[in-house]
Design a protein around this motif. Structure first.
Motif, short mmCIF file in Angstrom:
data_model
loop_
_atom_site.label_atom_id
_atom_site.label_comp_id
_atom_site.label_asym_id
_atom_site.label_seq_id
_atom_site.Cartn_x
_atom_site.Cartn_y
_atom_site.Cartn_z
N ARG A 128 0.84 -1.21 0.00
CA ARG A 128 0.00 0.00 0.00
C ARG A 128 0.87 1.25 0.00
O ARG A 128 0.68 2.17 -0.78
N SER A 138 4.10 1.60 -0.74
CA SER A 138 5.00 1.85 -1.88
C SER A 138 4.21 2.36 -3.07
O SER A 138 4.72 3.17 -3.85
N GLU A 139 2.96 1.93 -3.20
CA GLU A 139 2.12 2.47 -4.27
C GLU A 139 1.89 3.97 -4.04
O GLU A 139 1.95 4.77 -4.97
N ARG A 140 1.66 4.34 -2.79
CA ARG A 140 1.40 5.76 -2.48
C ARG A 140 2.65 6.61 -2.66
O ARG A 140 2.56 7.74 -3.12
N THR A 198 5.03 6.23 -4.73
CA THR A 198 5.33 6.47 -6.15
C THR A 198 4.12 7.04 -6.88
O THR A 198 4.23 7.40 -8.05
N GLY A 199 2.97 7.14 -6.18
CA GLY A 199 1.73 7.62 -6.81
C GLY A 199 1.80 9.09 -7.14
O GLY A 199 2.60 9.85 -6.59
N ARG A 200 0.96 9.51 -8.05
CA ARG A 200 0.97 10.90 -8.49
C ARG A 200 -0.29 11.65 -8.05
O ARG A 200 -0.49 12.78 -8.43
N GLY A 201 -1.16 10.98 -7.29
CA GLY A 201 -2.44 11.60 -6.91
C GLY A 201 -2.23 12.87 -6.09
O GLY A 201 -1.32 12.95 -5.27
N ASP A 251 -4.01 14.12 -3.74
CA ASP A 251 -4.36 14.05 -2.31
C ASP A 251 -3.49 13.04 -1.55
O ASP A 251 -3.83 12.64 -0.44
N ILE A 252 -2.35 12.66 -2.12
CA ILE A 252 -1.48 11.70 -1.42
C ILE A 252 -0.46 12.46 -0.56
O ILE A 252 0.22 13.35 -1.03
N VAL A 303 2.77 12.22 0.74
CA VAL A 303 3.94 11.38 0.43
C VAL A 303 4.79 11.12 1.68
O VAL A 303 5.31 10.03 1.88
N ALA A 323 3.23 8.44 3.63
CA ALA A 323 3.44 7.16 2.93
C ALA A 323 4.87 6.66 3.13
O ALA A 323 5.10 5.46 3.30
#
Ligand code: ATP
Length: 144
Positions: A106, A108-110, A112-115, A117-118, A120, A123
């Protein structure tokens, strides 16, 4: 000349979280993940107070070495006592590997995520905690 008290030969180690007391034991040596890096503590250590990071706490009592995951909080060192107040802590054998693996995936997806509202940074901390939990749990299995 005044008598110099003998140096202590063991340490009383206490590890507590807001939920529970995890460890109260006489030990020979402790290594804690402090803010400035890993801190090795033997009996007779100079008193100090340091903040805890995410990492592996290791202690040795007799011939036995124990490992825990700890995250955030404080460590107080006195010549004959080490008190760890951790936000979270688990003994190696109590770590749920599947849960840590799911948290790792979960996080590692966040990371590297581009959203938009993340969070980082949050995460990254979750990723680090999950990786340390997996590493500590592996020690329980290999008895390292
Ligand atoms: P998760 O995303 O799996 O909930 P987390 O890092 O957000 O993990 P924490 O907030 O650090 O979890 O901890 C919440 C509680 O769950 C604490 O009591 C902690 O000791 C326990 N805990 C978290 N992960 C594990 C695990 N893999 N095995 C055993 N206990 C765990």
């Amino acid at each position: 000349m005044a008598d110099v008290p003998p140096l202590p030969t063991t340490l009383t180690l206490e590890i507590v979280t807001p939920d529970r007391a995890l460890v109260t034991e006489h030990v020979d040596e402790v290594q804690v993940p402090a803010a400035e890096g890993y801190l090795g503590i033997l009996p007779g250590h100079t008193p100090l107070l340091a903040s805890l990071q995410v990492g592996e706490l290791t202690y040795r009592a007799g011939g036995r070495t124990s490992h825990l995951h700890v995250a955030f909080g404080f460590v107080e060192v006195l010549p004959d006592r080490v008190t760890v107040l951790a936000q979270t802590a688990e003994r190696a054998e109590d770590i749920d590997v599947q849960r840590a693996e799911a948290a790792r995936a979960r996080a590692s997806e966040r990371v590297t995520g581009r959203g938009a509202d993340i969070d980082v940074e949050r995460a990254r901390v979750a990723l680090l905690k999950s990786l340390v939990r997996l590493q500590v749990a592996a020690r329980a299995r290999t008895r390292a």
